[in-house]
Design a protein around this motif. Structure first.
Motif, PDB file in Angstrom:
ATOM      1  N   GLY A  30       7.419 -19.540   0.210  1.00 28.70           N
ATOM      2  CA  GLY A  30       6.322 -18.717   0.708  1.00 28.70           C
ATOM      3  C   GLY A  30       6.707 -17.251   0.901  1.00 28.70           C
ATOM      4  N   ALA A  31       7.990 -16.957   0.976  1.00 30.04           N
ATOM      5  CA  ALA A  31       8.430 -15.578   1.171  1.00 30.04           C
ATOM      6  C   ALA A  31       8.100 -14.727  -0.046  1.00 30.04           C
ATOM      7  N   GLY A  32       8.286 -15.265  -1.241  1.00 25.69           N
ATOM      8  CA  GLY A  32       7.942 -14.541  -2.464  1.00 25.69           C
ATOM      9  C   GLY A  32       6.446 -14.321  -2.558  1.00 25.69           C
ATOM     10  N   SER A  33       5.679 -15.312  -2.170  1.00 26.44           N
ATOM     11  CA  SER A  33       4.226 -15.189  -2.181  1.00 26.44           C
ATOM     12  C   SER A  33       3.770 -14.116  -1.206  1.00 26.44           C
ATOM     13  N   MET A  34       4.397 -14.045  -0.050  1.00 27.00           N
ATOM     14  CA  MET A  34       4.014 -13.040   0.939  1.00 27.00           C
ATOM     15  C   MET A  34       4.362 -11.637   0.448  1.00 27.00           C
ATOM     16  N   ALA A  35       5.510 -11.494  -0.212  1.00 30.73           N
ATOM     17  CA  ALA A  35       5.884 -10.187  -0.766  1.00 30.73           C
ATOM     18  C   ALA A  35       4.883  -9.769  -1.847  1.00 30.73           C
ATOM     19  N   PHE A  36       4.473 -10.712  -2.677  1.00 26.50           N
ATOM     20  CA  PHE A  36       3.477 -10.422  -3.712  1.00 26.50           C
ATOM     21  C   PHE A  36       2.151 -10.002  -3.096  1.00 26.50           C
ATOM     22  N   GLN A  37       1.704 -10.697  -2.079  1.00 29.58           N
ATOM     23  CA  GLN A  37       0.450 -10.353  -1.412  1.00 29.58           C
ATOM     24  C   GLN A  37       0.526  -8.982  -0.763  1.00 29.58           C
ATOM     25  N   THR A  38       1.668  -8.637  -0.205  1.00 34.14           N
ATOM     26  CA  THR A  38       1.842  -7.320   0.397  1.00 34.14           C
ATOM     27  C   THR A  38       1.741  -6.227  -0.651  1.00 34.14           C
ATOM     28  N   ALA A  39       2.365  -6.448  -1.818  1.00 32.38           N
ATOM     29  CA  ALA A  39       2.310  -5.463  -2.900  1.00 32.38           C
ATOM     30  C   ALA A  39       0.887  -5.298  -3.416  1.00 32.38           C
ATOM     31  N   VAL A  40       0.170  -6.400  -3.587  1.00 29.82           N
ATOM     32  CA  VAL A  40      -1.217  -6.340  -4.061  1.00 29.82           C
ATOM     33  C   VAL A  40      -2.099  -5.627  -3.039  1.00 29.82           C
ATOM     34  N   ALA A  41      -1.905  -5.902  -1.759  1.00 30.64           N
ATOM     35  CA  ALA A  41      -2.697  -5.245  -0.717  1.00 30.64           C
ATOM     36  C   ALA A  41      -2.414  -3.750  -0.671  1.00 30.64           C
ATOM     37  N   ALA A  42      -1.158  -3.366  -0.866  1.00 28.81           N
ATOM     38  CA  ALA A  42      -0.818  -1.937  -0.874  1.00 28.81           C
ATOM     39  C   ALA A  42      -1.475  -1.240  -2.056  1.00 28.81           C
ATOM     40  N   LEU A  43      -1.445  -1.857  -3.228  1.00 32.70           N
ATOM     41  CA  LEU A  43      -2.097  -1.273  -4.407  1.00 32.70           C
ATOM     42  C   LEU A  43      -3.610  -1.183  -4.206  1.00 32.70           C
ATOM     43  N   GLY A  45      -5.157  -0.863  -1.355  1.00 30.84           N
ATOM     44  CA  GLY A  45      -5.392   0.201  -0.385  1.00 30.84           C
ATOM     45  C   GLY A  45      -5.296   1.581  -1.016  1.00 30.84           C
ATOM     46  N   VAL A  46      -4.311   1.767  -1.883  1.00 26.41           N
ATOM     47  CA  VAL A  46      -4.171   3.050  -2.577  1.00 26.41           C
ATOM     48  C   VAL A  46      -5.367   3.284  -3.496  1.00 26.41           C
ATOM     49  N   ALA A  47      -5.789   2.247  -4.225  1.00 31.70           N
ATOM     50  CA  ALA A  47      -6.941   2.376  -5.117  1.00 31.70           C
ATOM     51  C   ALA A  47      -8.210   2.724  -4.336  1.00 31.70           C
ATOM     52  N   TYR A  48      -8.400   2.093  -3.190  1.00 28.74           N
ATOM     53  CA  TYR A  48      -9.573   2.392  -2.367  1.00 28.74           C
ATOM     54  C   TYR A  48      -9.524   3.827  -1.825  1.00 28.74           C
ATOM     55  N   TYR A  53     -11.716   9.339  -1.923  1.00 24.10           N
ATOM     56  CA  TYR A  53     -11.518  10.790  -1.934  1.00 24.10           C
ATOM     57  C   TYR A  53     -11.467  11.365  -3.345  1.00 24.10           C
ATOM     58  N   TRP A  54     -12.043  10.695  -4.337  1.00 22.67           N
ATOM     59  CA  TRP A  54     -11.935  11.124  -5.729  1.00 22.67           C
ATOM     60  C   TRP A  54     -12.510  12.523  -5.944  1.00 22.67           C
ATOM     61  N   SER A  55     -13.651  12.820  -5.386  1.00 20.45           N
ATOM     62  CA  SER A  55     -14.245  14.140  -5.591  1.00 20.45           C
ATOM     63  C   SER A  55     -13.392  15.236  -4.952  1.00 20.45           C
TER      64      SER A  55
END
Length: 72
Positions: A30-43, A45-48, A53-55
């Motif tokens: 589950g540790a690898g899965s949690m690291a993957f979920q953290t990376a996806v959530a960070a990406l 958040g950055v995309a949002y 603020y795109w304009s």
């Protein structure tokens, strides 16, 4: 005399901190899965943030004129 004791004590502390010990740690699947979920959530958040603020980003880069430039 006192200085020698302090130097000996400091050297002892440094040596003890440099000696490796067993970590007794366990990484379950589950540790690898949690690291993957953290990376996806960070990406996500950055995309949002970019979408939000795109304009302002385009105006900052000079790709779009600001609203104050439109007023004549």
């Amino acid at each position: 005399m006192r200085r020698r004791i302090l130097h000996t004590l400091a050297l002892s502390c440094v040596v003890l901190l440099c000696v490796p010990r067993d970590a007794s740690a366990y990484l379950d699947p589950g540790a690898g899965s949690m690291a993957f979920q953290t990376a996806v959530a960070a990406l996500a958040g950055v995309a949002y943030g970019i979408r939000l603020y795109w304009s302002k980003i385009l105006t900052l880069l000079g790709a779009r004129p600001s609203k104050s430039d439109d007023i004549r």
